[in-house]
Design a protein around this motif. Structure first.
Motif, mmCIF file in Angstrom:
data_model
loop_
_atom_site.group_PDB
_atom_site.id
_atom_site.type_symbol
_atom_site.label_atom_id
_atom_site.label_comp_id
_atom_site.label_asym_id
_atom_site.label_seq_id
_atom_site.Cartn_x
_atom_site.Cartn_y
_atom_site.Cartn_z
ATOM 1 N N UNK A 10 1.618 5.524 1.367
ATOM 2 C CA UNK A 10 0.876 6.579 0.687
ATOM 3 C C UNK A 10 -0.254 7.068 1.566
ATOM 4 N N UNK A 11 -1.171 7.844 0.982
ATOM 5 C CA UNK A 11 -2.272 8.384 1.769
ATOM 6 C C UNK A 11 -3.127 7.269 2.363
ATOM 7 N N UNK A 12 -3.323 6.172 1.638
ATOM 8 C CA UNK A 12 -4.160 5.072 2.136
ATOM 9 C C UNK A 12 -3.542 4.424 3.357
ATOM 10 N N UNK A 13 -2.248 4.071 3.275
ATOM 11 C CA UNK A 13 -1.591 3.414 4.388
ATOM 12 C C UNK A 13 -1.441 4.312 5.600
ATOM 13 N N UNK A 14 -1.086 5.566 5.388
ATOM 14 C CA UNK A 14 -0.907 6.487 6.507
ATOM 15 C C UNK A 14 -2.236 6.797 7.194
ATOM 16 N N UNK A 15 -3.282 7.034 6.394
ATOM 17 C CA UNK A 15 -4.592 7.308 6.983
ATOM 18 C C UNK A 15 -5.088 6.101 7.769
ATOM 19 N N UNK A 16 -4.875 4.908 7.229
ATOM 20 C CA UNK A 16 -5.311 3.697 7.931
ATOM 21 C C UNK A 16 -4.514 3.481 9.205
ATOM 22 N N UNK A 17 -3.192 3.647 9.146
ATOM 23 C CA UNK A 17 -2.362 3.456 10.338
ATOM 24 C C UNK A 17 -2.770 4.417 11.442
ATOM 25 N N UNK A 18 -2.998 5.668 11.081
ATOM 26 C CA UNK A 18 -3.418 6.666 12.070
ATOM 27 C C UNK A 18 -4.776 6.302 12.664
ATOM 28 N N UNK A 19 -5.720 5.883 11.815
ATOM 29 C CA UNK A 19 -7.052 5.518 12.298
ATOM 30 C C UNK A 19 -7.002 4.274 13.185
ATOM 31 N N UNK A 436 -5.844 -7.861 5.721
ATOM 32 C CA UNK A 436 -6.804 -6.885 5.219
ATOM 33 C C UNK A 436 -6.177 -6.120 4.050
ATOM 34 N N UNK A 437 -7.039 -5.525 3.210
ATOM 35 C CA UNK A 437 -6.548 -4.689 2.116
ATOM 36 C C UNK A 437 -7.324 -3.376 2.099
ATOM 37 N N UNK A 438 -6.671 -2.341 1.600
ATOM 38 C CA UNK A 438 -7.309 -1.061 1.367
ATOM 39 C C UNK A 438 -6.526 -0.364 0.257
ATOM 40 N N UNK A 439 -6.942 0.846 -0.093
ATOM 41 C CA UNK A 439 -6.219 1.584 -1.120
ATOM 42 C C UNK A 439 -7.080 1.908 -2.317
ATOM 43 N N UNK A 440 -6.528 2.708 -3.231
ATOM 44 C CA UNK A 440 -7.329 3.211 -4.350
ATOM 45 C C UNK A 440 -7.585 2.168 -5.430
ATOM 46 N N UNK A 452 -11.432 7.630 3.519
ATOM 47 C CA UNK A 452 -12.637 6.935 3.990
ATOM 48 C C UNK A 452 -12.398 5.433 4.098
ATOM 49 N N UNK A 453 -11.757 4.859 3.073
ATOM 50 C CA UNK A 453 -11.458 3.426 3.112
ATOM 51 C C UNK A 453 -10.515 3.101 4.257
ATOM 52 N N UNK A 454 -9.567 4.000 4.543
ATOM 53 C CA UNK A 454 -8.663 3.790 5.678
ATOM 54 C C UNK A 454 -9.403 3.766 6.994
ATOM 55 N N UNK A 455 -10.382 4.651 7.141
ATOM 56 C CA UNK A 455 -11.194 4.656 8.358
ATOM 57 C C UNK A 455 -12.001 3.368 8.480
ATOM 58 N N UNK A 456 -12.544 2.927 7.378
ATOM 59 C CA UNK A 456 -13.385 1.729 7.409
ATOM 60 C C UNK A 456 -12.573 0.472 7.707
#
Length: 471
Positions: A10-19, A436-440, A452-456
């Motif tokens: 989803x947006x969280x995983x893709x944004x984090x992978x890219x970052x 690690x974990x991230x996401x909404x 933002x969480x993906x960047x962090x």
């Protein structure tokens, strides 16, 4: 070469992978990324569906441009010029109360003229200026905060509908600190919301003088932003920007700790190993995956519930709608006895959401206060929405187009003490270095929050890899 597995496309995983890829490259780290997505498509809850000339959003319909993270991401992956802002009319938002739609006032004089809040309720709201700031740092429910500072009527007609519209949640259970941390800051910084509004309104007037576009006072800060083809353009483009391997239709069943890293077990019997595993899966899905890890992670994740939701899209010939649709849509207080939480006038918010001469309405049904809605048949859902639209908007005609989307777990609910649970989860993860974990489910439900969480989390992962390589 370090292997990094990201669970969730989803947006969280893709944004984090890219970052992660970008930050690792800047740090001179050599990594390979693998994104595992259970479904046969990327995007998670983001899905823009074209059907009979209508553009229906399965989940969120955009992001607000008042924060830079998603705008910067769009520029970074080369789609900034394709951004589409909502129409100026979209700043007009309404509340259905006592048999009519009331436009949310955007100024002091408009507030005084509005019949949404009674005069006793207006005086109670004005009295917020004299309510002392809260000294305790303990968490407070949204309902308790609203009653304390604004009064019962404001809770019922303003705060509760807003909470249902954003979180599909129950304000009696939702955490103020986690859902609206900015409101906590305003009370601490200015001593109250009206005091803060007065000072911030001066700043907004100055921005208008400088030619900046700002949202109406009745709505959240920022302009709702998407793309001509729907918000899915963001996740599609982001998936194309990720350099690593993206594998669709791959279900993760378990995460197991190894001597140096983790083994990710898959439903097809295969497994992958990596030094770093980042889960951007929903809390309920991660709970099952994390059971072999121990450390009470699964118990903490179980304490993050999700609200169910039916998203109902109706298309009509414009001439069949007796109401002026120049606006964003409306929300409905619970005590009005309606089936739906509210309706967005999608074809008024963004252009090209409906064929020429047609309109698209998108209604939300369910949430924490009407969980049984998810069990209704499609005919029952359609009939209930039609009844509410006739009552509220005067629409007697049958819709020319119908799509119903079901979300048994639509939006994570940040209940009281949500921050404490997230902090406890982060503490447990220190016992499992490399996970690690991230996401909404943890750090905010909006698209900006997820980016933002993906960047962090990408920064934390890269810093951990750097310290590991130096060690």
């Amino acid at each position: 070469m370090t292997n990094v597995i990201v669970i969730g496309g989803g947006i969280s995983g893709l944004a984090a992978a890219h970052a992660i890829e970008q930050q690792a490259e800047k740090a001179g780290l050599k990594i390979t990324t693998t994104v595992l997505e259970k479904e046969q498509r990327l995007g998670g809850k983001i899905w823009s569906i074209r059907d009979q000339g209508f553009l229906c959003e399965w989940g969120p319909n955009g992001f607000l441009d008042n924060k830079p993270m998603t705008l910067e991401l769009c520029e970074n992956i080369g789609i900034g010029e394709r951004l589409l802002r909502s129409s100026d009319n979209a700043r007009k938002r309404f509340i259905y109360s006592e048999g009519r739609l009331h436009r949310l006032p955007e100024s002091g004089p408009a507030f005084l003229r509005s019949q949404l809040i009674s005069w006793p309720g207006k005086f109670r709201l004005a009295g917020e200026l004299f309510v002392p700031r809260r000294r305790s740092d303990d968490d407070e429910s949204l309902a308790d905060f609203a009653r304390r500072r604004l009064g019962r009527e404001a809770l019922d007609k303003l705060i509760a509908p807003m909470v249902s519209g954003i979180f599909a949640g129950d304000p009696e259970q939702m955490s103020l600190q986690s859902c609206f941390p900015r409101i906590c800051e305003l009370e601490r910084e200015f001593g109250g919301l009206l005091k803060a509004m007065i000072k911030l309104a001066r700043k907004k007037r100055q921005e208008r003088k400088e030619g900046k576009q700002v949202a109406g006072a009745a709505g959240p800060g920022g302009i709702l932003t998407s793309f001509a083809g729907g918000i899915q353009e963001l996740t599609d483009s982001l998936g194309g920007a990720v350099r690593g391997d993206i594998r669709l239709g791959i279900e993760v069943t378990a995460i197991r700790k190894l001597a140096d890293g983790f083994r990710v077990e898959l439903a097809d019997g295969d497994s992958l190993e990596a030094e770093v595993v980042l889960s951007c899966a929903p809390a309920w899905a991660l709970k099952t995956m994390a059971e072999p890890l121990g450390a009470d992670i699964d118990e903490l994740l179980e304490q993050i519930p999700y609200s169910p939701m039916n998203v109902v899209c109706f298309g009509y010939q414009r001439e069949k709608i007796p109401l002026d649709l120049n606006g964003f849509g409306y929300l409905i207080p619970r005590n009005e006895g309606c089936h739906i939480l509210g309706t967005l006038w999608d074809s008024s918010i963004f252009t090209h959401r409906a064929p020429e001469g047609m309109v698209l309405l998108r209604s939300m049904m369910g949430g924490a206060t009407f969980t049984e809605a998810i069990e209704l048949s499609e005919n029952q859902v359609v009939a209930a929405v039609r009844a509410d639209l006739e009552r509220i908007m005067g629409i007697k005609a049958e819709p020319d187009f119908i799509r119903v989307f079901r979300h048994r777990r639509a939006i994570p609910m940040y209940l009281l003490e949500h921050r404490r649970r997230v902090a406890a989860l982060e503490e447990r993860l220190t016992e499992l270095p490399g996970l690690f974990v991230s996401g909404n489910a943890f750090y905010g439900v909006g698209l900006n929050d997820c980016v933002h969480a993906g960047n962090q989390v990408a920064d934390r992962i890269v810093q951990w890899l750097k310290s590991r390589s130096h060690g």
